[in-house]
Design a protein around this motif. Structure first.
Motif, PDB file in Angstrom:
ATOM      1  N   GLY A  90       0.841  -1.189   0.000  1.00  0.00           N
ATOM      2  CA  GLY A  90       0.000   0.000   0.000  1.00  0.00           C
ATOM      3  C   GLY A  90       0.876   1.239   0.000  1.00  0.00           C
ATOM      4  O   GLY A  90       1.888   1.289   0.696  1.00  0.00           O
ATOM      5  N   TYR A  91       0.506   2.218  -0.774  1.00  0.00           N
ATOM      6  CA  TYR A  91       1.271   3.471  -0.825  1.00  0.00           C
ATOM      7  C   TYR A  91       0.300   4.638  -0.709  1.00  0.00           C
ATOM      8  O   TYR A  91      -0.896   4.509  -0.990  1.00  0.00           O
ATOM      9  N   ASP A  92       0.800   5.761  -0.276  1.00  0.00           N
ATOM     10  CA  ASP A  92      -0.045   6.947  -0.126  1.00  0.00           C
ATOM     11  C   ASP A  92      -0.160   7.627  -1.479  1.00  0.00           C
ATOM     12  O   ASP A  92       0.692   8.418  -1.880  1.00  0.00           O
ATOM     13  N   TRP A  93      -1.239   7.305  -2.193  1.00  0.00           N
ATOM     14  CA  TRP A  93      -1.452   7.776  -3.560  1.00  0.00           C
ATOM     15  C   TRP A  93      -1.618   9.288  -3.648  1.00  0.00           C
ATOM     16  O   TRP A  93      -1.556   9.857  -4.732  1.00  0.00           O
ATOM     17  N   ARG A  94      -1.783   9.943  -2.507  1.00  0.00           N
ATOM     18  CA  ARG A  94      -1.887  11.411  -2.504  1.00  0.00           C
ATOM     19  C   ARG A  94      -0.518  12.062  -2.675  1.00  0.00           C
ATOM     20  O   ARG A  94      -0.411  13.201  -3.121  1.00  0.00           O
ATOM     21  N   ARG A  95       0.531  11.350  -2.226  1.00  0.00           N
ATOM     22  CA  ARG A  95       1.861  11.923  -2.144  1.00  0.00           C
ATOM     23  C   ARG A  95       2.579  11.838  -3.490  1.00  0.00           C
ATOM     24  O   ARG A  95       2.162  11.106  -4.382  1.00  0.00           O
ATOM     25  N   PRO A  96       3.687  12.568  -3.660  1.00  0.00           N
ATOM     26  CA  PRO A  96       4.435  12.511  -4.921  1.00  0.00           C
ATOM     27  C   PRO A  96       4.862  11.085  -5.262  1.00  0.00           C
ATOM     28  O   PRO A  96       5.238  10.303  -4.387  1.00  0.00           O
ATOM     29  N   ILE A  97       4.816  10.765  -6.537  1.00  0.00           N
ATOM     30  CA  ILE A  97       5.135   9.416  -6.981  1.00  0.00           C
ATOM     31  C   ILE A  97       6.546   9.008  -6.573  1.00  0.00           C
ATOM     32  O   ILE A  97       6.795   7.867  -6.172  1.00  0.00           O
ATOM     33  N   GLU A  98       7.507   9.929  -6.659  1.00  0.00           N
ATOM     34  CA  GLU A  98       8.886   9.557  -6.306  1.00  0.00           C
ATOM     35  C   GLU A  98       9.021   9.280  -4.819  1.00  0.00           C
ATOM     36  O   GLU A  98       9.863   8.484  -4.387  1.00  0.00           O
ATOM     37  N   GLU A  99       8.181   9.917  -3.984  1.00  0.00           N
ATOM     38  CA  GLU A  99       8.188   9.624  -2.553  1.00  0.00           C
ATOM     39  C   GLU A  99       7.686   8.200  -2.310  1.00  0.00           C
ATOM     40  O   GLU A  99       8.263   7.450  -1.516  1.00  0.00           O
ATOM     41  N   CYS A 100       6.614   7.825  -3.006  1.00  0.00           N
ATOM     42  CA  CYS A 100       6.091   6.453  -2.895  1.00  0.00           C
ATOM     43  C   CYS A 100       7.127   5.444  -3.371  1.00  0.00           C
ATOM     44  O   CYS A 100       7.272   4.362  -2.776  1.00  0.00           O
ATOM     45  N   ALA A 101       7.861   5.785  -4.439  1.00  0.00           N
ATOM     46  CA  ALA A 101       8.905   4.895  -4.951  1.00  0.00           C
ATOM     47  C   ALA A 101      10.016   4.714  -3.922  1.00  0.00           C
ATOM     48  O   ALA A 101      10.578   3.621  -3.797  1.00  0.00           O
ATOM     49  N   GLY A 102      10.327   5.751  -3.179  1.00  0.00           N
ATOM     50  CA  GLY A 102      11.339   5.643  -2.128  1.00  0.00           C
ATOM     51  C   GLY A 102      10.899   4.692  -1.032  1.00  0.00           C
ATOM     52  O   GLY A 102      11.702   3.889  -0.517  1.00  0.00           O
ATOM     53  N   TYR A 103       9.631   4.745  -0.655  1.00  0.00           N
ATOM     54  CA  TYR A 103       9.118   3.823   0.353  1.00  0.00           C
ATOM     55  C   TYR A 103       9.079   2.387  -0.168  1.00  0.00           C
ATOM     56  O   TYR A 103       9.264   1.435   0.594  1.00  0.00           O
ATOM     57  N   LEU A 104       8.840   2.224  -1.472  1.00  0.00           N
ATOM     58  CA  LEU A 104       8.876   0.876  -2.050  1.00  0.00           C
ATOM     59  C   LEU A 104      10.291   0.300  -1.929  1.00  0.00           C
ATOM     60  O   LEU A 104      10.474  -0.879  -1.584  1.00  0.00           O
ATOM     61  N   GLU A 105      11.295   1.122  -2.200  1.00  0.00           N
ATOM     62  CA  GLU A 105      12.678   0.668  -2.041  1.00  0.00           C
ATOM     63  C   GLU A 105      12.950   0.268  -0.593  1.00  0.00           C
ATOM     64  O   GLU A 105      13.559  -0.773  -0.315  1.00  0.00           O
ATOM     65  N   PHE A 106      12.507   1.091   0.343  1.00  0.00           N
ATOM     66  CA  PHE A 106      12.697   0.813   1.765  1.00  0.00           C
ATOM     67  C   PHE A 106      12.007  -0.503   2.148  1.00  0.00           C
ATOM     68  O   PHE A 106      12.570  -1.342   2.859  1.00  0.00           O
ATOM     69  N   PHE A 107      10.780  -0.683   1.663  1.00  0.00           N
ATOM     70  CA  PHE A 107      10.009  -1.886   1.973  1.00  0.00           C
ATOM     71  C   PHE A 107      10.696  -3.145   1.441  1.00  0.00           C
ATOM     72  O   PHE A 107      10.868  -4.135   2.150  1.00  0.00           O
ATOM     73  N   LEU A 108      11.109  -3.111   0.174  1.00  0.00           N
ATOM     74  CA  LEU A 108      11.736  -4.286  -0.432  1.00  0.00           C
ATOM     75  C   LEU A 108      13.077  -4.598   0.232  1.00  0.00           C
ATOM     76  O   LEU A 108      13.440  -5.767   0.417  1.00  0.00           O
ATOM     77  N   SER A 109      13.823  -3.561   0.597  1.00  0.00           N
ATOM     78  CA  SER A 109      15.101  -3.769   1.270  1.00  0.00           C
ATOM     79  C   SER A 109      14.893  -4.468   2.608  1.00  0.00           C
ATOM     80  O   SER A 109      15.622  -5.415   2.955  1.00  0.00           O
ATOM     81  N   ASN A 110      13.888  -4.026   3.356  1.00  0.00           N
ATOM     82  CA  ASN A 110      13.605  -4.659   4.647  1.00  0.00           C
ATOM     83  C   ASN A 110      13.078  -6.077   4.478  1.00  0.00           C
ATOM     84  O   ASN A 110      13.433  -6.974   5.254  1.00  0.00           O
ATOM     85  N   LEU A 111      12.245  -6.289   3.469  1.00  0.00           N
ATOM     86  CA  LEU A 111      11.740  -7.630   3.203  1.00  0.00           C
ATOM     87  C   LEU A 111      12.897  -8.587   2.912  1.00  0.00           C
ATOM     88  O   LEU A 111      12.965  -9.704   3.443  1.00  0.00           O
ATOM     89  N   ARG A 112      13.815  -8.132   2.074  1.00  0.00           N
ATOM     90  CA  ARG A 112      14.963  -8.964   1.719  1.00  0.00           C
ATOM     91  C   ARG A 112      15.801  -9.292   2.954  1.00  0.00           C
ATOM     92  O   ARG A 112      16.189 -10.453   3.173  1.00  0.00           O
ATOM     93  N   GLN A 113      16.072  -8.311   3.791  1.00  0.00           N
ATOM     94  CA  GLN A 113      16.901  -8.525   4.972  1.00  0.00           C
ATOM     95  C   GLN A 113      16.246  -9.486   5.954  1.00  0.00           C
ATOM     96  O   GLN A 113      16.898 -10.398   6.487  1.00  0.00           O
ATOM     97  N   VAL A 115      13.774 -11.762   5.450  1.00  0.00           N
ATOM     98  CA  VAL A 115      13.642 -13.129   4.952  1.00  0.00           C
ATOM     99  C   VAL A 115      15.002 -13.817   4.926  1.00  0.00           C
ATOM    100  O   VAL A 115      15.128 -14.994   5.290  1.00  0.00           O
ATOM    101  N   PHE A 116      16.031 -13.098   4.524  1.00  0.00           N
ATOM    102  CA  PHE A 116      17.369 -13.699   4.491  1.00  0.00           C
ATOM    103  C   PHE A 116      17.826 -14.062   5.899  1.00  0.00           C
ATOM    104  O   PHE A 116      18.436 -15.119   6.117  1.00  0.00           O
ATOM    105  N   ARG A 117      17.521 -13.198   6.857  1.00  0.00           N
ATOM    106  CA  ARG A 117      17.920 -13.462   8.233  1.00  0.00           C
ATOM    107  C   ARG A 117      17.256 -14.729   8.770  1.00  0.00           C
ATOM    108  O   ARG A 117      17.856 -15.506   9.512  1.00  0.00           O
TER     109      ARG A 117
END
Length: 428
Positions: A90-113, A115-117
């Motif tokens: 889920g992303y905040d569709w009200r906010r700038p698209i690049e801000e949402c993209a930054g949170y997607l990067e943060f989310f995927l990075s945490n997911l990877r860490q 699950v790997f752990r």
């Protein structure tokens, strides 16, 4: 899975931010639940000129819309039946698209860490980003943000994504959005939409991008720009500062400039190795989808609550679309032809992520051993999502709510058909 615009649930802090870390366990849903009707939660979506949520509160995304029902329950059921690991970003569709993209990067990075752990595996090596509508813009911006997709996902599948804009969004800045209009009034809804930076990227293609890519997008001439002045026939670029007087006063110049930069970034040529990982799915079956529009000058004293009509109108129908996104807009100009998929059955923008045709296109891309699904639903939808109220029923419900004719005991308040229909109208 990345939902379409307005398809993510938004929760708000119970009190304004006062410098202390927020307790996310106490957040209340503002988009959407019954507060939309009884607490004017829709007004809480407004963003102020400094980019802050209204009155100092904090609003955060929380998965897909899910009040009584799940907005994408057909997609979720399909993933479960197919044995896929399924996570909604889920992303905040009200906010700038690049801000949402930054949170997607943060989310995927945490997911990877994480699950790997726990498992010693990288879950992103075989991951697919499956994106509907505006969610595809977030994914595309994320792709430009990270550059190399290899560490992040194996494939990106966009479904009905307005890579070069929708035909319907500009209208909202002038006359709001039904069924919210029936609750809050056209002008108030239009003002709130004008305060939100994210949706500005749903507007039609900018002139610079069109001049570079018109042939790749299937046009016959550079003169075929899809937004024109109805009197002179001249090109009317919605991002051009020369056209600022055509916008209502509640629209933001800063948001327009920012959206143009984001849109031009998303439209940039893609390296072959990156483009090979992207698949665009579109529909052109709705012949009534406007593929060209006109945009007239704004009259003095413009007021949608006083009966003023939008200055944006359909100007041509050629090539079809899905009811919201013209077909030419849903295929990226630099994605290879083999990765551009055309629907032969699915024709409705809001339903495409739950249509068996689209799901069966995506399935083999996610897993080569995928087994196609079927449905008995006459509209081709998977799961329970076909049982919903019509747009007319939803509008009547909203009109009653806006005029105070919906008491707490009204059975429609807890009718799954009503909310499934309401969510359908919001999946942009």
């Amino acid at each position: 899975m990345l939902p379409g615009g307005m398809g993510s649930q938004l929760d708000r802090s119970p009190e304004p931010y006062r410098g202390e870390p927020p307790d996310f366990n106490r957040y209340d849903t503002v988009w959407i639940d019954l507060g939309l009707i009884f607490s004017s939660d829709g007004l809480a979506l407004e963003i102020d000129a400094q980019g802050r949520d209204r009155d100092g509160y904090i609003v955060v995304p929380n998965g897909e819309l899910r009040f009584l029902v799940d907005a994408y329950d057909g997609t979720r059921q399909w993933a479960a039946d197919s044995g896929f690991n399924y996570v909604v970003f889920g992303y905040d569709w009200r906010r700038p698209i690049e801000e949402c993209a930054g949170y997607l990067e943060f989310f995927l990075s945490n997911l990877r860490q994480q699950v790997f752990r726990k498992h010693g595996e990288n879950p992103l090596e075989n991951a697919t980003l499956f994106a509907h509508s505006q969610g595809g813009l977030v994914a595309q911006m994320f792709l430009h943000r990270v550059g190399n997709p290899m560490p992040w996902f194996r494939r990106l599948i966009t479904v009905a994504t307005p890579l070069y804009g929708t035909w319907s969004h500009m209208d909202r800045y002038f006359v709001g959005q039904s069924p919210l209009n029936e609750i809050y009034g056209k002008r108030r809804v239009a003002e709130i939409i004008g305060s939100l930076p994210g949706p500005y990227t749903l507007m039609p293609i900018d002139r610079t991008t069109f001049a570079r890519d018109w042939q790749r997008l299937g046009f016959s001439s550079d003169a075929d720009f899809p937004l024109l002045d109805p009197v002179s026939g001249a090109i009317a670029d919605c991002y051009d500062p020369a056209n600022r007087a055509r916008w209502p006063g509640w629209c933001s110049r800063d948001h327009l400039d920012r959206a143009r930069a984001i849109r031009q970034t998303i439209a940039l040529p893609l390296p072959d190795a990156v483009a090979a990982r992207i698949v665009n799915i579109r529909s052109t079956l709705d012949s009534k989808t406007p593929t060209r529009q006109t945009w007239a000058a704004l009259p003095d004293g413009f007021d949608p609550d006083g009966g003023a009509a939008s200055t944006v109108a359909a100007g041509g129908f050629q090539g079809g679309g899905d009811g919201t996104v013209p077909g030419w807009s849903a295929w990226h100009a630099y994605v290879p032809p083999a990765n551009r998929l055309e629907c032969a059955q699915a024709d409705s923008h809001m339903d495409m992520m739950e249509h068996v045709e689209v799901l069966n296109m995506a399935g083999p891309l996610i897993d080569p051993g995928y087994r196609a699904v079927r449905t008995t639903d006459p509209k081709g939808l998977y799961g329970a999502s076909a049982d919903r109220a019509s747009p007319a029923e939803v509008k009547a419900f909203a009109a009653d709510a806006g005029s105070g004719r919906t008491p707490p005991g009204d059975p429609r308040l807890y009718d799954e058909r009503i909310w499934r229909g309401f969510m359908r109208e919001m999946k942009r």
